[in-house]
Design a protein around this motif. Structure first.
Motif, PDB file in Angstrom:
ATOM      1  N   LYS A 155       0.854  -1.176   0.000  1.00 33.85           N
ATOM      2  CA  LYS A 155       0.000   0.000   0.000  1.00 33.85           C
ATOM      3  C   LYS A 155       0.898   1.237   0.000  1.00 33.85           C
ATOM      4  O   LYS A 155       1.961   1.248   0.622  1.00 33.85           O
ATOM      5  CB  LYS A 155      -0.898   0.001   1.237  1.00 33.85           C
ATOM      6  CG  LYS A 155      -1.869   1.183   1.308  1.00 33.85           C
ATOM      7  CD  LYS A 155      -2.600   1.219   2.657  1.00 33.85           C
ATOM      8  CE  LYS A 155      -3.531   0.033   2.830  1.00 33.85           C
ATOM      9  NZ  LYS A 155      -4.350   0.165   4.067  1.00 33.85           N
ATOM     10  N   SER A 165      -2.449  -2.585  10.371  1.00 39.02           N
ATOM     11  CA  SER A 165      -3.620  -2.621   9.490  1.00 39.02           C
ATOM     12  C   SER A 165      -3.301  -2.200   8.058  1.00 39.02           C
ATOM     13  O   SER A 165      -4.088  -2.438   7.146  1.00 39.02           O
ATOM     14  CB  SER A 165      -4.712  -1.704  10.052  1.00 39.02           C
ATOM     15  OG  SER A 165      -4.240  -0.365  10.173  1.00 39.02           O
ATOM     16  N   GLN A 168      -1.263  -5.675   3.646  1.00 40.92           N
ATOM     17  CA  GLN A 168      -2.315  -6.414   2.961  1.00 40.92           C
ATOM     18  C   GLN A 168      -1.705  -7.364   1.938  1.00 40.92           C
ATOM     19  O   GLN A 168      -0.570  -7.201   1.512  1.00 40.92           O
ATOM     20  CB  GLN A 168      -3.258  -5.435   2.255  1.00 40.92           C
ATOM     21  CG  GLN A 168      -2.557  -4.590   1.203  1.00 40.92           C
ATOM     22  CD  GLN A 168      -3.463  -3.534   0.583  1.00 40.92           C
ATOM     23  OE1 GLN A 168      -4.479  -3.178   1.144  1.00 40.92           O
ATOM     24  NE2 GLN A 168      -3.099  -3.060  -0.602  1.00 40.92           N
ATOM     25  N   LYS A 169      -2.486  -8.367   1.538  1.00 42.63           N
ATOM     26  CA  LYS A 169      -2.058  -9.267   0.483  1.00 42.63           C
ATOM     27  C   LYS A 169      -2.242  -8.580  -0.865  1.00 42.63           C
ATOM     28  O   LYS A 169      -3.124  -7.728  -1.023  1.00 42.63           O
ATOM     29  CB  LYS A 169      -2.880 -10.558   0.515  1.00 42.63           C
ATOM     30  CG  LYS A 169      -2.605 -11.439   1.714  1.00 42.63           C
ATOM     31  CD  LYS A 169      -3.400 -12.727   1.618  1.00 42.63           C
ATOM     32  CE  LYS A 169      -3.105 -13.647   2.798  1.00 42.63           C
ATOM     33  NZ  LYS A 169      -3.871 -14.924   2.722  1.00 42.63           N
TER      34      LYS A 169
END
Length: 335
Positions: A155, A165, A168-169
């Motif tokens: 990200k 948080s 991410q994948k």
């Protein structure tokens, strides 16, 4: 994706030649391999990587590795590890990462558009390696190389301040079609190592004769130049200030001069001056430049008296500031 096949405290000294078979067996590593070479191939100089890629995230790392694959027919073992067979050994020749958000500029990161085919091009450090007859050339592409590169959350965020948080994948793709031709370009010399002993025997006398002529010429020049001449370059020739604090030469041959009134770029004929302007944040933070440094990536860093450190972007001819004008101490030199 780890950088070695095992666990180590710190960076191992031989990882740059480590066997990559553990990586080529993974499903998250793309592996491309040539047929066995019919003759020796000598690769010398930089490796230029051009890839057309996409990601389901907004940032991703792209690690490219050039590998020398030994013939499967070899029956010997590694001289440093008797449990490691050399048949099929995949020796790392060169590996280099490129973080997607820095694909256009190291100082102006830019997010990737999810699912959009994006061109990423960068130059890997020079190599000087011979792929011998019977060996194969392999290229591996992966999206992590921990801990040589820190983890990318996939990200577009400030990774140093990323939260759990944010991770991410993501799915990464490399394209190799007629329209999107991903490839590596390098200098290859066939039969470079196949000169015969007879050739060297004939050239040996010529070689030493040339060496003696060269040494004699250097000796004569050295003793002839007893009165060197200095040329004075000042504000009359375009220098922004006659007080020079430091200078450095970049990989393109330009001379960068730090003065009390701005940073100067000198091409041997003319000066290009970069100075501070209170109306813009993309210029020098302080006109009193006390030090200048060119790093291994040919980036120019300027240290100032009261404005911290500045990184120059060649593409936009702007500066990125590091430090507060109120709190940053003067920068007198780069270690």
């Amino acid at each position: 994706m780890p950088f070695i096949n095992g666990v180590s405290i710190g960076m191992t000294r031989d990882y740059m030649g480590e066997d990559q078979r553990f990586a080529s067996q993974r499903t998250d590593v793309l592996t491309y391999k040539s047929e066995p070479l019919n003759e020796d191939m000598h690769v010398a100089g930089p490796l230029t990587v051009t890839m057309y890629v996409s990601t389901s995230g907004t940032d991703s790392d792209w690690i490219v590795k050039l590998i020398d694959v030994y013939p499967d027919s070899r029956t010997d073992v590694s001289p440093t590890d008797a449990s490691l067979p050399m048949g099929g050994f995949q020796m790392l020749v060169r590996g280099e990462p490129m973080r997607g958000k820095f694909r256009e500029s190291f100082s102006l990161p830019k997010p990737m558009t999810p699912g959009k085919v994006t061109k990423i091009e960068f130059v890997m450090p020079d190599v000087n390696h011979a792929f011998l007859k019977g060996h194969r050339i392999m290229v591996q592409v992966q999206s992590s190389w921990f801990p040589l590169t820190d983890r990318n959350p996939q990200k577009f965020v400030d990774i140093y301040n990323a939260q759990e948080s944010d991770f991410q994948k993501a799915t990464q793709r490399v394209y190799h079609s007629k329209e999107f031709s991903s490839h590596i370009k390098f200098n290859a010399f066939l039969k470079y190592l196949n000169f015969t002993n007879k050739f060297f025997a004939k050239m040996k006398k010529v070689f030493f004769a040339l060496i003696w002529i060269l040494l004699l010429s250097i000796w004569q020049i050295a003793f002839a130049q007893v009165n060197p001449i200095f040329e004075n370059i000042s504000k009359n020739q375009g220098l922004s200030d006659n007080t020079v604090n430091a200078f450095a030469q970049d990989l393109d041959g330009f001379l960068w001069v730090a003065t009390d009134n701005g940073l100067n770029k000198y091409d041997g004929f003319n000066f290009e001056v970069y100075s501070s302007n209170s109306n813009s944040l993309n210029v020098l933070s302080d006109n009193r430049v006390t030090s200048v440094y060119v790093d291994e990536y040919n980036r120019v860093w300027a240290g100032t008296y009261s404005g911290g450190i500045n990184l120059f972007d060649r593409g936009t001819k702007t500066f990125t500031r590091f430090g507060s004008l109120e709190l940053t101490p003067r920068i007198t030199s780069f270690a």
